[in-house]
Design a protein around this motif. Structure first.
Motif, PDB file in Angstrom:
ATOM      1  N   GLY A   1       0.715  -1.209  -0.172  1.00 54.94           N
ATOM      2  CA  GLY A   1      -0.010   0.013  -0.017  1.00 54.94           C
ATOM      3  C   GLY A   1       0.613   1.052  -0.204  1.00 54.94           C
TER       4      GLY A   1
ATOM      5  N   LYS B   1       3.032   4.388  -1.391  1.00 49.81           N
ATOM      6  CA  LYS B   1       3.141   4.915  -2.529  1.00 49.81           C
ATOM      7  C   LYS B   1       4.239   6.025  -2.548  1.00 49.81           C
TER       8      LYS B   1
ATOM      9  N   HIS C   1       3.650  -0.043   5.868  1.00 47.14           N
ATOM     10  CA  HIS C   1       2.310  -0.183   4.990  1.00 47.14           C
ATOM     11  C   HIS C   1       1.765   1.127   4.810  1.00 47.14           C
ATOM     12  N   GLU C   2       1.008   1.408   3.761  1.00 49.72           N
ATOM     13  CA  GLU C   2       0.270   2.764   3.631  1.00 49.72           C
ATOM     14  C   GLU C   2       0.930   4.051   3.628  1.00 49.72           C
ATOM     15  N   THR C   3       2.228   4.105   3.675  1.00 45.83           N
ATOM     16  CA  THR C   3       3.221   5.312   3.694  1.00 45.83           C
ATOM     17  C   THR C   3       3.225   5.978   2.315  1.00 45.83           C
TER      18      THR C   3
ATOM     19  N   SER D   1       3.661   5.188   8.106  1.00 45.58           N
ATOM     20  CA  SER D   1       2.224   5.920   8.326  1.00 45.58           C
ATOM     21  C   SER D   1       1.820   5.554   9.752  1.00 45.58           C
TER      22      SER D   1
ATOM     23  N   ALA E   1      -1.433   4.400  10.168  1.00 43.94           N
ATOM     24  CA  ALA E   1      -2.118   3.348   9.655  1.00 43.94           C
ATOM     25  C   ALA E   1      -1.134   2.083   9.545  1.00 43.94           C
TER      26      ALA E   1
END
Length: 173
Positions: free
Chosen positions: A131, A133, A148-150, A166, A168
């Motif tokens: 996840g 970006k 994750h999700e960073t 992040s 999250a």
């Protein structure tokens, strides 16, 4: 290893558009303030409040104003703006930035769901979790962790062994 950059006083005078007073063949290998300069370095003088530092400096050369008349043993380059000339020379002595080719090192672990921008450089043993970006033109240093999700923006340089996660990603940890 970076090559040591040196210039003669003649070259520095030509670069700065200044008038040289002193040994034109003297080699200069760095730049520093009056108080910190050592032999082989150039400094600058503009403010009479620093005359004491000027008299004590170990600099081999000094950028000085055109009307400078203080008797000093260091070479002089007379310029209209000694501060600006000094700043320009400091940039000439600065090492070239290290560059990394775009691509992912084979030892890096990048989850298939990661969104990678253009010209991304992922160094050895980096880990980029699901996840994440990554924008355009970043460098993800060796051994770094992107959680994750960073989200990593464009043109970021993440140095080796850095952990970025992040909220999250932390909530799931």
């Amino acid at each position: 290893m970076q090559r040591l950059v040196t210039f003669t006083l003649k070259e520095l005078a030509a670069m700065s558009g200044g008038e040289l007073v002193g040994d034109s063949t003297l080699n200069i290998a760095g730049a520093a303030s009056l108080g910190e300069a050592t032999q082989g370095e150039i400094s600058f003088f503009t403010n009479r409040n620093y005359i004491g530092l000027l008299r004590k400096t170990r600099a081999s050369a000094i950028f000085v104003p055109p009307d400078f008349s203080e008797p000093i043993s260091a070479g002089q380059i007379r310029v209209s703006n000694p501060t600006k000339a000094f700043e320009q020379v400091v940039l000439k002595f600065a090492p070239k930035p290290i560059t990394f080719a775009p691509g992912t090192h084979p030892s890096a672990i990048v989850d298939p769901s990661v969104q990678l921008g253009e010209r991304v450089s992922i160094q050895p043993l980096a880990v980029i979790e699901a996840g994440a970006k990554i924008g355009d033109d970043p460098i993800i240093g060796a051994g770094s962790y992107v959680g994750h999700e960073t989200v990593i923006g464009s043109a970021c340089h993440i140095y080796p062994h850095v952990t970025i996660a992040s909220e999250a990603g932390l909530a799931r940890a």
